[in-house]
Design an enzyme around this catalytic site. Structure first.
Site, PDB file in Angstrom:
ATOM      1  N   PRO A 144       0.815  -1.221   0.000  1.00 29.01           N
ATOM      2  CA  PRO A 144       0.000   0.000   0.000  1.00 29.01           C
ATOM      3  C   PRO A 144       0.845   1.266   0.000  1.00 29.01           C
ATOM      4  CG  PRO A 144      -0.107  -1.107   2.134  1.00 29.01           C
ATOM      5  CD  PRO A 144       0.672  -1.995   1.227  1.00 29.01           C
ATOM      6  N   GLU A 145       0.436   2.219  -0.804  1.00 28.35           N
ATOM      7  CA  GLU A 145       1.065   3.538  -0.806  1.00 28.35           C
ATOM      8  C   GLU A 145       0.075   4.534  -0.180  1.00 28.35           C
ATOM      9  OE1 GLU A 145       3.020   4.747  -4.393  1.00 28.35           O
ATOM     10  OE2 GLU A 145       3.488   2.705  -4.971  1.00 28.35           O
TER      11      GLU A 145
END
Ligand SMILES: [Zn+2]
Length: 283
Positions: free
Chosen positions: A2-3
């Site tokens: 996840p960013e």
């Protein structure tokens, strides 16, 4: 992995069930994830009201009425799910416990928040709310790309003398918070800058122009994440991973989408990570 937009989407999914509500039960099912959980974590969470939820870089922070803040990091494979929320946003009944459900929080409004992480690169910690920004994980992180202290002149100032490729510099969390491989590739494509170009060989005006492009790339992704939240009545209640179409990321060998460009997207490995770019549009 996840960013920032995925983490923001998780935060927006959790907040309606947690903010203002009391954690009635906390089950901590193992002693550690990436690091050991803080001592007595279950007891320190039980009975506490969540005053506010916020994000710093890729960390979710839940400020409690005990004066402590719960820090959540999803790591590589961490997943948060919400079930049983009587507010009607998540209508799923509580699922049977799964093997990697490491932390389960029951909320006084009927919601259950589960942190599942098969690879255990995630983390949870409790820190004093006052001075939370000085926590070793947070202290060295650069400005939020969607915040007021991040703008073109700041970014140009940080980059213009660096000799490293622009791709590498934008992944540096000291320069800007929360950017990862995917959104740096997308940003450089929109900015028409080659990922391999050295920072000190890019015109200052182009470095200044990068900041609003970074913001827009992230805002577009957050909007896609927001749309995914609306579908949750049908979905599993899992937060944060959403369908999103990228312009270059993962598109090696496919045609460039820029008007009038007949090139195909290429892949280049930089510092062990794939950069996707158009050799014609990006210089
Ligand atoms: Zn192109």
């Amino acid at each position: 992995m996840p960013e920032l937009p995925e983490v923001e989407t998780v935060l927006r999914g959790l907040a309606p069930s947690m903010e203002g509500a009391v954690i009635t039960r906390a089950a901590v099912n193992r002693p550690d994830l990436r690091w050991p959980f803080p001592e007595g974590m279950a007891g320190r969470l039980t009975g506490k009201r969540v005053l506010q939820m916020r994000r710093r870089s890729k960390y979710i922070l839940a400020d409690l009425d005990s004066g402590e803040t719960l820090l959540i990091h999803l790591g590589m494979s961490g997943r948060m799910t919400v079930s049983g929320d009587p507010l009607g946003r998540f209508v799923h009944s509580h699922p049977a416990a799964e093997k990697h459900d490491h932390v389960v929080l029951d909320i006084d409004n009927g919601a259950r928040v589960t942190f599942n992480d098969p690879r255990r690169f995630g983390a949870m910690d409790l820190l004093p709310t006052v001075g939370a920004e000085a926590h070793p994980l947070l202290a060295q992180i650069g400005p939020e790309p969607l915040g007021n202290s991040f703008d073109g002149p700041y970014l140009a100032d940080r980059l213009k003398t660096r000799r490293s490729p622009i791709k590498t510099a934008l992944l540096d969390q000291h320069v800007v918070a929360g950017l990862g491989n995917i959104y740096v590739c997308e940003t450089l494509y929109r900015a028409r800058i080659s990922p391999a170009r050295r920072c000190d060989r890019i015109a200052t005006s182009r470095l200044i122009a990068l900041a609003p492009i970074i913001r827009q790339v992230l805002l577009d992704a957050i909007e896609a994440g927001g749309s995914s939240l609306k579908d949750f009545r049908q979905a599993s209640g899992e937060l944060g991973y959403f369908q999103h179409s990228f312009d270059v990321y993962g598109r090696e060998g496919e045609p460039c989408r820029s008007e009038g460009c007949d090139a195909t997207i290429r892949r280049l490995v930089q510092s062990g990570r794939s950069s996707f770019y158009c050799p014609q549009c990006q210089r």
